[in-house]
Design an enzyme around this catalytic site. Structure first.
Site, PDB file in Angstrom:
ATOM      1  N   ASN A   1      68.544 109.169-114.427  1.00 10.53           N
ATOM      2  CA  ASN A   1      67.855 108.634-115.608  1.00 10.53           C
ATOM      3  C   ASN A   1      66.360 108.398-115.392  1.00 10.53           C
ATOM      4  O   ASN A   1      65.572 108.539-116.327  1.00 10.53           O
ATOM      5  CB  ASN A   1      68.552 107.358-116.091  1.00 10.53           C
ATOM      6  CG  ASN A   1      68.578 106.285-115.038  1.00 10.53           C
ATOM      7  OD1 ASN A   1      68.459 106.560-113.848  1.00 10.53           O
ATOM      8  ND2 ASN A   1      68.715 105.051-115.466  1.00 10.53           N
TER       9      ASN A   1
ATOM     10  N   GLU B   1      64.945  95.879-105.114  1.00 13.47           N
ATOM     11  CA  GLU B   1      63.825  96.811-105.057  1.00 13.47           C
ATOM     12  C   GLU B   1      62.597  96.092-105.634  1.00 13.47           C
ATOM     13  O   GLU B   1      62.697  95.049-106.256  1.00 13.47           O
ATOM     14  CB  GLU B   1      64.149  98.077-105.867  1.00 13.47           C
ATOM     15  CG  GLU B   1      65.321  98.820-105.238  1.00 13.47           C
ATOM     16  CD  GLU B   1      65.467 100.263-105.681  1.00 13.47           C
ATOM     17  OE1 GLU B   1      65.557 100.514-106.885  1.00 13.47           O
ATOM     18  OE2 GLU B   1      65.492 101.146-104.792  1.00 13.47           O
TER      19      GLU B   1
ATOM     20  N   GLU C   1      71.771  99.890-106.107  1.00 12.43           N
ATOM     21  CA  GLU C   1      71.299  99.626-107.478  1.00 12.43           C
ATOM     22  C   GLU C   1      72.271 100.323-108.406  1.00 12.43           C
ATOM     23  O   GLU C   1      72.210 101.540-108.582  1.00 12.43           O
ATOM     24  CB  GLU C   1      69.887 100.205-107.668  1.00 12.43           C
ATOM     25  CG  GLU C   1      68.809  99.495-106.882  1.00 12.43           C
ATOM     26  CD  GLU C   1      68.495  98.119-107.431  1.00 12.43           C
ATOM     27  OE1 GLU C   1      69.032  97.732-108.475  1.00 12.43           O
ATOM     28  OE2 GLU C   1      67.705  97.412-106.793  1.00 12.43           O
TER      29      GLU C   1
ATOM     30  N   CYS D   1      70.037 101.520-116.648  1.00 14.37           N
ATOM     31  CA  CYS D   1      71.057 100.689-116.016  1.00 14.37           C
ATOM     32  C   CYS D   1      71.017  99.239-116.480  1.00 14.37           C
ATOM     33  O   CYS D   1      72.045  98.587-116.591  1.00 14.37           O
ATOM     34  CB  CYS D   1      70.856 100.738-114.512  1.00 14.37           C
ATOM     35  SG  CYS D   1      69.178 100.328-114.051  1.00 14.37           S
TER      36      CYS D   1
END
Ligand code: NAD
Length: 481
Positions: free
Chosen positions: A153, A455, A250, A284
């Site tokens: 994505n 992150e 993630e 997400c």
């Protein structure tokens, strides 16, 4: 008009393009379905070659002054900004996302990460722990070779978000992009080389899940950072555990966005749209469970369908397009099945629907209940599920009754309530009166099944490094023998 985006070669190993020796990987432009590049997967031997090159190059890179490593990343960021338009177009071809998004969100956010971590490089220090004569000092050292594995994505952003903190602290990386969107990471590798990155420090291997699996279990790999689905995360985490490797995961989510009746309706509607329709919903952290307080529900849905109807759907390379195609036929089918499932379960279609061709229009399903599949599982498409609620305690409990915990949002003009609810929500990232903003300065990541590790921000450095303690004896050795 035909499009082509054939790279020099499929892989990038030891500072140069290399052709893959594995199966063919055709890259399709999601809007037209045409093949824009023909790549080849890396063979198992090439995955091993990439990690071996990374392992050989890493010690000299780690031995540089941090400020020198930082400078390379900053240069790469500058090159990305100079080539912004070309890179934005490539991202459109790879992902099908509208160019008005890829110009502002994808590579620009990757450049931010390279700049941020480039600047941070020289500030990472250890600690001195006095022991009354003797003392200990700590060294934050690189892990060695890190494997990065990306989703489709945000392919370029993901590659930069993983490479920047990993490289700046002195690691080397072997990155495997998603087989759906393999082009951006190759560009990043070229740009890093041009910026002065030594050969072998950032390598790209292509392939489907099996290539990722070979990378994860390569004995030279010290850490695995994955962006992907929960199911893949569980496999990769388990494989990494066998070698006691560090992980960052993630993963997916089903995040709640809570709208109280004192919120600015216009802002809440705008945020709910951004939280469900941006990138055709393929994000997400999307707030796909929109809980709206009962009193304002009719007004919320009326304004939402009015604004959703105005969204321009079409050719992603057209400047005016706000909503592009879905990345692949398989993902299209998944989304359409999810909409059908929601309607079968009794949800009401407020706007949108399964759509035609490669498009799923912005879709809102209302009158949903917590038990419905569409309110529990990630759809990863432009499908918003709207649920009614009556009071704060109830909505917080319902929002938290999920196996996921990536993100959450709350809209209210009562700031005490905003902070209280943000504190109570089980999520790694929360927003008050906004949604889906993920600046590089702030940590990003999930809790529960949505992942582990963070992150962005200085916190990311901790996930790409380890602490060494050095005890210094300043007196004699007092042995009882
Ligand atoms: P996916 O899990 O299908 O694939 C992710 C990557 O893992 C791909 O590169 C794939 O080839 C690789 N892979 C698959 N099986 C593997 C294995 N056994 N070993 C090693 N690698 C393997 O995910 P996707 O469909 O590409 O992306 C969508 C998912 O990613 C969604 O669930 C979404 O929520 C999640 N996502 C999370 C974030 C985040 O930051 N939390 C960001 C973007 C996407």
């Amino acid at each position: 008009m035909s499009h082509s985006a054939q790279p020099a070669a499929s892989l990038y190993i030891n500072g140069a393009p290399v052709e893959g020796q594995g199966a063919e990987l055709a890259v399709h432009y999601p809007y037209t379905g045409e093949v824009i590049a023909r790549l080849h997967e890396a063979s198992v031997a090439q995955v091993a070659e990439a990690t071996a090159c990374a392992a050989a190059a890493q010690p000299a890179w780690a031995a540089l002054r941090p400020i020198e490593r930082g400078r390379v990343l900053m240069r790469a960021a500058a090159i990305i900004r100079e080539r912004a338009e070309e890179l934005a177009r490539l991202e459109v071809l790879d992902t099908g996302k509208p160019i008005q998004e890829t110009r502002v969100a994808d590579w620009p956010s990757g450049a931010d990460a390279l700049e941020y971590f480039g600047g941070l490089a020289a500030t990472v220090t250890g600690q001195m722990i006095p022991l009354g004569g003797d003392f200990v000092y700590t060294i934050r050292e690189a892990l060695g070779v890190c494997a990065g594995i990306g989703a489709w994505n945000y392919p370029s952003q993901i590659a930069c978000w993983k490479a920047a903190p990993a490289l700046v602290i002195g690691n080397a990386m072997v990155f495997k992009p998603s087989e759906e969107t393999p082009l951006g990471a190759l560009k990043l590798a070229e740009i890093l080389t041009e910026a002065g990155l030594p050969a072998g420090i950032f390598n790209v291997v292509q392939g489907r899940g099996a290539v990722g699996a070979a990378l994860v279990s390569d004995p030279r790999v010290a850490k695995v950072s994955l962006t992907g689905s929960v199911a893949t995360g569980q496999k990769v985490y388990a494989a990494a555990a066998a070698g006691m490797r560090h992980v960052t995961m993630e993963l997916g989510g089903k995040s709640p966005l809570i709208v109280f009746d004192d919120a600015s309706l216009e802002d809440a509607v705008g945020a709910a749209m951004l939280a469900n329709f941006y990138s055709s919903g393929q994000i997400c952290s999307n707030g796909t469970r929109v809980f709206v307080q009962r009193g304002i529900l009719p007004a919320f849905l009326a304004r939402l369908s009015e604004r959703a109807a105005q969204i321009t759907i079409g050719d992603p390379l057209d400047d005016a397009t706000q909503h592009g195609p879905i990345v692949s036929p398989a993902q299209l089918q998944k989304i359409r099945d999810a909409i059908d499932k929601g309607l079968d379960e009794g949800a009401r279609l407020v706007c949108g629907g399964p759509g035609e061709g490669v498009f799923v229009p912005p879709t809102v399903l209302a009158d949903a209940s917590d038990e419905m599949w569409i309110a529990r599982e990630e759809i990863f498409g432009p499908v918003m599920t709207v649920l009614a609620f009556d009071e704060e305690r109830e909505v917080v409990a319902r929002a938290n009754a999920s196996a996921y915990g990536l993100a959450a949002g709350v809209f209210t003009r009562d700031l005490a309530r905003g902070h209280r609810v943000a504190a109570a929500l089980q999520a790694g990232t929360t927003w008050i009166n906004t949604y889906n903003l993920t600046p590089v300065e702030a940590p990003f990541g999930g809790v529960k099944l949505s992942g582990i590790g963070r992150e962005n921000s200085a916190a990311a450095i901790e996930h790409y490094s380890q602490l060494k303690s050095v005890y210094v004896g300043m007196g004699g050795v007092d042995a009882p023998y």
